[in-house]
Design an enzyme around this catalytic site. Structure first.
Site, PDB file in Angstrom:
ATOM      1  N   MET A   1      30.624 -25.020  14.752  1.00 53.76           N
ATOM      2  CA  MET A   1      31.619 -24.403  14.219  1.00 53.76           C
ATOM      3  C   MET A   1      32.721 -25.946  14.115  1.00 53.76           C
ATOM      4  O   MET A   1      32.880 -26.474  15.090  1.00 53.76           O
ATOM      5  CB  MET A   1      31.178 -22.810  14.456  1.00 53.76           C
ATOM      6  CG  MET A   1      30.782 -22.327  13.759  1.00 53.76           C
ATOM      7  SD  MET A   1      31.047 -20.905  14.470  1.00 53.76           S
ATOM      8  CE  MET A   1      29.726 -20.013  13.564  1.00 53.76           C
TER       9      MET A   1
ATOM     10  N   GLN B   1      26.802 -20.620  18.470  1.00 56.13           N
ATOM     11  CA  GLN B   1      27.441 -20.620  19.124  1.00 56.13           C
ATOM     12  C   GLN B   1      28.272 -19.538  20.078  1.00 56.13           C
ATOM     13  O   GLN B   1      29.089 -19.576  20.770  1.00 56.13           O
ATOM     14  CB  GLN B   1      28.280 -21.616  18.086  1.00 56.13           C
ATOM     15  CG  GLN B   1      27.626 -22.655  18.454  1.00 56.13           C
ATOM     16  CD  GLN B   1      27.870 -23.914  16.799  1.00 56.13           C
ATOM     17  OE1 GLN B   1      29.486 -24.647  17.230  1.00 56.13           O
ATOM     18  NE2 GLN B   1      27.629 -23.600  15.611  1.00 56.13           N
TER      19      GLN B   1
ATOM     20  N   ARG C   1      35.878 -24.574  11.865  1.00 61.51           N
ATOM     21  CA  ARG C   1      36.833 -25.026  11.062  1.00 61.51           C
ATOM     22  C   ARG C   1      37.789 -25.907  10.846  1.00 61.51           C
ATOM     23  O   ARG C   1      37.169 -27.328  10.192  1.00 61.51           O
ATOM     24  CB  ARG C   1      37.738 -23.532  10.877  1.00 61.51           C
ATOM     25  CG  ARG C   1      36.943 -21.966  11.047  1.00 61.51           C
ATOM     26  CD  ARG C   1      37.689 -21.304  10.642  1.00 61.51           C
ATOM     27  NE  ARG C   1      39.186 -21.485   9.527  1.00 61.51           N
ATOM     28  CZ  ARG C   1      38.651 -20.528   8.161  1.00 61.51           C
ATOM     29  NH1 ARG C   1      37.375 -20.524   7.996  1.00 61.51           N
ATOM     30  NH2 ARG C   1      38.877 -21.056   6.905  1.00 61.51           N
TER      31      ARG C   1
ATOM     32  N   HIS D   1      26.391 -18.921  14.023  1.00 61.91           N
ATOM     33  CA  HIS D   1      26.704 -18.048  14.404  1.00 61.91           C
ATOM     34  C   HIS D   1      25.888 -17.548  16.080  1.00 61.91           C
ATOM     35  O   HIS D   1      27.107 -17.347  16.865  1.00 61.91           O
ATOM     36  CB  HIS D   1      26.729 -16.633  14.205  1.00 61.91           C
ATOM     37  CG  HIS D   1      27.561 -16.151  12.719  1.00 61.91           C
ATOM     38  ND1 HIS D   1      26.773 -16.847  11.322  1.00 61.91           N
ATOM     39  CD2 HIS D   1      28.747 -16.310  12.401  1.00 61.91           C
ATOM     40  CE1 HIS D   1      28.361 -16.631  10.716  1.00 61.91           C
ATOM     41  NE2 HIS D   1      28.813 -16.152  11.260  1.00 61.91           N
TER      42      HIS D   1
ATOM     43  N   ASP E   1      37.305 -21.847  18.310  1.00 61.18           N
ATOM     44  CA  ASP E   1      37.335 -23.522  17.234  1.00 61.18           C
ATOM     45  C   ASP E   1      38.330 -23.846  18.402  1.00 61.18           C
ATOM     46  O   ASP E   1      38.732 -25.863  18.499  1.00 61.18           O
ATOM     47  CB  ASP E   1      37.905 -23.164  16.267  1.00 61.18           C
ATOM     48  CG  ASP E   1      37.137 -22.598  15.395  1.00 61.18           C
ATOM     49  OD1 ASP E   1      35.827 -22.383  15.120  1.00 61.18           O
ATOM     50  OD2 ASP E   1      37.802 -21.808  14.381  1.00 61.18           O
TER      51      ASP E   1
ATOM     52  N   GLU F   1      44.121 -17.264  14.991  1.00 63.33           N
ATOM     53  CA  GLU F   1      44.922 -17.147  13.816  1.00 63.33           C
ATOM     54  C   GLU F   1      45.206 -16.078  12.701  1.00 63.33           C
ATOM     55  O   GLU F   1      46.513 -15.945  13.576  1.00 63.33           O
ATOM     56  CB  GLU F   1      45.191 -18.611  12.884  1.00 63.33           C
ATOM     57  CG  GLU F   1      46.767 -19.046  12.400  1.00 63.33           C
ATOM     58  CD  GLU F   1      46.178 -20.620  11.983  1.00 63.33           C
ATOM     59  OE1 GLU F   1      47.311 -20.776  11.311  1.00 63.33           O
ATOM     60  OE2 GLU F   1      45.317 -20.602  11.645  1.00 63.33           O
TER      61      GLU F   1
END
Length: 341
Positions: free
Chosen positions: A169, A273, A171, A271, A127, A103
């Site tokens: 993870m 992942q 977000r 991290h 994500d 993004e």
């Protein structure tokens, strides 16, 4: 044309496959020449590049990370800006830029496009939260890694009769938690899109324990408990002003233990992942997106990005991916919640 490629933001399985797909298709089908900007937007701001001839991308689709390096540099930070970037592009004879990122990267690409720069976007994030594309590469690999790790936590929980919490993870969205939690048979999945009371979490954990199971809770890093107003963040902001999330599992563990009397341990996957080799699905998707980006450059489709719709790769405006996160629908969560407890 001479085209520059950059990878920006967090690293992600499949980045190298995008680079390979773009370079091979661009050279073979359109006669493009390619260079790579080192470390994301920083390379564009500093004008630091490396050549990307065909042999430089040989065999890289199976490699994790990015051969170009990455950073969270904001191209509009002091020392940057469109005029600085335009100067470097003219000096290097670069006609267009393929920006691969999430993004923040795509938002910066859109702003630079509005100043007249020729930029094409490729959506990237583990994500899976970017609108205008059904899936982003890296997500499938992240879910696979998280699922394997959670499976391993389950065996430890069962051996010690503990409640185990795995933080993943995502977000501000819960896609990784939902998919990995369902795949691993979690007794509770906590995501940012759904407000869940601690009483409900306690009930799910207690019910699983009563059935002789070692309760397993999967929580997304952006989950907001009922007692909080925002997601837990104790590591400040990134270069784009967004909170660095993480650590919610460590807050939930003592609360669950106090409420249930069960020894409860938290593990933050973090991290891990994002590392390692991409899955077959991500290698194919990344390659197709890279090839489509080269075609889009040949068609001079500036200000657009390539995306997955169903099984087709399409072009859409950069603005379509910005301003609205692709969140987990309530129906998808309710579907999974039937299995909780």
């Amino acid at each position: 044309m001479k085209i520059g490629i950059l990878t920006s933001g967090g690293d992600c399985p499949g980045l190298n496959a995008v680079i390979r797909g773009a370079v091979l298709k661009g050279i073979k089908s359109h006669g493009h020449e390619f260079v790579g900007f080192r470390d994301g937007w920083r390379g564009l701001v500093d004008g630091e590049v490396l050549d990307l001839p065909r042999h430089s991308v040989r065999g890289i689709s199976k490699q994790g990370g990015t051969i170009l390096g990455t950073s969270r540099t904001n191209p509009f930070s002091p020392g940057g800006g469109p005029e600085v970037i335009r100067g470097h592009l003219e000096r290097l004879g670069i006609d267009a830029v393929i920006a691969i990122g999430g993004e923040g990267t795509l938002a910066a690409a859109q702003r630079l496009t509005e100043t007249g720069l020729n930029i094409i976007g490729v959506p990237k994030t583990v994500d899976n939260d970017l609108d205008a594309t059904d899936y982003t590469f890296g997500f499938d690999t992240a879910v696979q890694i998280a699922t394997e790790a959670i499976d391993r936590l389950r065996t430890t929980g069962e051996s010690h009769h503990r409640c185990m919490i795995a933080e993943v993870m995502g977000r501000n969205t819960g896609w990784i938690a939902l998919h990995a939690g369902m795949a691993a048979g979690a007794h509770a999945i906590l995501i940012p899109e759904q407000q869940v009371s601690m009483d409900q979490v306690t009930e799910w954990v207690t019910d699983a324990h009563k059935r002789g199971r070692a309760p397993l809770v999967v929580v997304a890093e952006g989950f907001v408990p009922e007692s909080a107003e925002t997601a837990h963040s104790h590591r400040g902001l990134d270069a784009f002003g967004r909170p660095r999330l993480g650590g919610i599992a460590d807050l939930l563990a003592p609360e669950i233990e106090a409420r249930t009397g069960l020894e409860t341990r938290a593990t933050v996957l973090g991290h891990i992942q994002r590392g390692g080799v991409p899955s077959a699905f991500d290698r194919v998707l990344s390659t197709r997106l890279g090839m489509a980006a080269a075609d889009t450059a040949a068609a001079r489709g500036w200000g657009t990005m390539v995306a997955l719709r169903g099984t087709d790769i399409v072009r859409t405006g950069l603005v379509d991916a910005l301003g609205k996160l692709k969140t987990v629908p309530a129906g998808r969560y309710e579907e999974a919640a039937v299995l909780f407890g």
